[in-house]
Design a protein around this motif. Structure first.
Motif, mmCIF file in Angstrom:
data_model
loop_
_atom_site.group_PDB
_atom_site.id
_atom_site.type_symbol
_atom_site.label_atom_id
_atom_site.label_comp_id
_atom_site.label_asym_id
_atom_site.label_seq_id
_atom_site.Cartn_x
_atom_site.Cartn_y
_atom_site.Cartn_z
ATOM 1 N N THR A 40 0.820 -1.202 0.000
ATOM 2 C CA THR A 40 0.000 0.000 0.000
ATOM 3 C C THR A 40 0.858 1.257 0.000
ATOM 4 O O THR A 40 1.825 1.357 0.756
ATOM 5 C CB THR A 40 -0.934 0.003 1.233
ATOM 6 N N LEU A 41 0.477 2.206 -0.839
ATOM 7 C CA LEU A 41 1.127 3.515 -0.912
ATOM 8 C C LEU A 41 0.193 4.547 -0.302
ATOM 9 O O LEU A 41 -1.000 4.576 -0.621
ATOM 10 C CB LEU A 41 1.406 3.886 -2.370
ATOM 11 N N ILE A 42 0.737 5.381 0.591
ATOM 12 C CA ILE A 42 -0.017 6.457 1.220
ATOM 13 C C ILE A 42 0.615 7.773 0.773
ATOM 14 O O ILE A 42 1.824 7.946 0.883
ATOM 15 C CB ILE A 42 0.029 6.362 2.762
ATOM 16 N N GLU A 47 -4.032 12.667 5.848
ATOM 17 C CA GLU A 47 -4.409 11.827 6.974
ATOM 18 C C GLU A 47 -5.697 11.102 6.624
ATOM 19 O O GLU A 47 -6.532 11.622 5.875
ATOM 20 C CB GLU A 47 -4.522 12.603 8.278
ATOM 21 N N THR A 48 -5.807 9.882 7.156
ATOM 22 C CA THR A 48 -6.931 9.018 6.840
ATOM 23 C C THR A 48 -7.489 8.447 8.134
ATOM 24 O O THR A 48 -6.754 7.850 8.921
ATOM 25 C CB THR A 48 -6.475 7.854 5.928
ATOM 26 N N LYS A 49 -8.790 8.652 8.355
ATOM 27 C CA LYS A 49 -9.463 8.036 9.499
ATOM 28 C C LYS A 49 -9.870 6.627 9.095
ATOM 29 O O LYS A 49 -10.501 6.440 8.042
ATOM 30 C CB LYS A 49 -10.682 8.845 9.907
ATOM 31 N N ILE A 50 -9.475 5.666 9.910
ATOM 32 C CA ILE A 50 -9.709 4.260 9.577
ATOM 33 C C ILE A 50 -10.239 3.543 10.822
ATOM 34 O O ILE A 50 -9.782 3.798 11.937
ATOM 35 C CB ILE A 50 -8.395 3.583 9.109
ATOM 36 N N ARG A 96 -1.584 9.433 9.734
ATOM 37 C CA ARG A 96 -1.097 10.713 9.212
ATOM 38 C C ARG A 96 0.238 10.459 8.534
ATOM 39 O O ARG A 96 1.175 9.969 9.169
ATOM 40 C CB ARG A 96 -0.945 11.706 10.365
ATOM 41 N N ALA A 97 0.322 10.757 7.246
ATOM 42 C CA ALA A 97 1.546 10.546 6.467
ATOM 43 C C ALA A 97 2.264 11.874 6.297
ATOM 44 O O ALA A 97 1.741 12.783 5.657
ATOM 45 C CB ALA A 97 1.214 9.942 5.105
ATOM 46 N N PHE A 98 3.439 11.995 6.892
ATOM 47 C CA PHE A 98 4.239 13.211 6.724
ATOM 48 C C PHE A 98 4.899 13.222 5.349
ATOM 49 O O PHE A 98 5.067 14.274 4.737
ATOM 50 C CB PHE A 98 5.317 13.312 7.803
ATOM 51 N N THR A 99 5.330 12.044 4.892
ATOM 52 C CA THR A 99 5.934 11.865 3.568
ATOM 53 C C THR A 99 5.173 10.754 2.865
ATOM 54 O O THR A 99 4.342 10.083 3.483
ATOM 55 C CB THR A 99 7.423 11.462 3.689
ATOM 56 N N ASP A 100 5.457 10.525 1.597
ATOM 57 C CA ASP A 100 4.900 9.350 0.943
ATOM 58 C C ASP A 100 5.358 8.126 1.722
ATOM 59 O O ASP A 100 6.511 8.044 2.156
ATOM 60 C CB ASP A 100 5.399 9.246 -0.498
ATOM 61 N N MET A 101 4.427 7.193 1.931
ATOM 62 C CA MET A 101 4.731 5.994 2.701
ATOM 63 C C MET A 101 4.406 4.759 1.865
ATOM 64 O O MET A 101 3.476 4.779 1.055
ATOM 65 C CB MET A 101 3.918 5.957 3.998
#
Length: 127
Positions: A40-42, A47-50, A96-101
């Motif tokens: 998975t790429l973020i 930010e994503t609520k899951i 919450r992704a500060f950078t591409d993950m």
């Protein structure tokens, strides 16, 4: 024996895209492995609520930096390369992704492969 290359997933029905993520589903329910495995790429800066009400998830970060906030207690968990987090209590959380993950995700029970998060951030439970 199952052997699957990421390049075989790209552009197929097993590559599922959300608003800020892309999930390449390498193993799904029809593979009869008891779990599903996703690359998975973020997208950074999101930010994503899951909330996986019906699934348990383990996530291993192989690239990038961010954090997970568990909403029940507002704990903040830093996530970076070579870090694993396991949502073992059906934890409602924000990623919450500060950078591409880039994450390797394992779900139990397995996903069928075409799921997207609903309004709660949940994947539906399917037989």
């Amino acid at each position: 024996m199952k052997v699957r290359a990421l390049e075989d997933i790209l552009g197929s029905s097993r590559e599922v895209k959300g608003e800020n993520w892309t999930s390449r589903r390498l193993i799904v329910a029809e593979d009869h492995m008891g779990c599903s495995v996703h690359d998975t790429l973020i997208q950074g800066g999101t930010e994503t609520k899951i909330w996986y009400k019906h699934h348990l998830e383990s996530v291993y970060c192989i690239e990038g930096e961010g954090e997970v906030i568990t909403l029940s207690d507002q704990s903040v968990w830093p996530i970076r390369e070579n870090t694993l987090y396991a949502l073992d209590q059906h934890d409602e959380h924000v990623l919450r992704a500060f950078t591409d993950m880039r994450m390797i995700c394992v779900f139990n029970p397995p996903l069928h492969g075409d799921e997207k998060h609903d309004a709660d951030g949940t994947y539906p439970m399917r037989p």
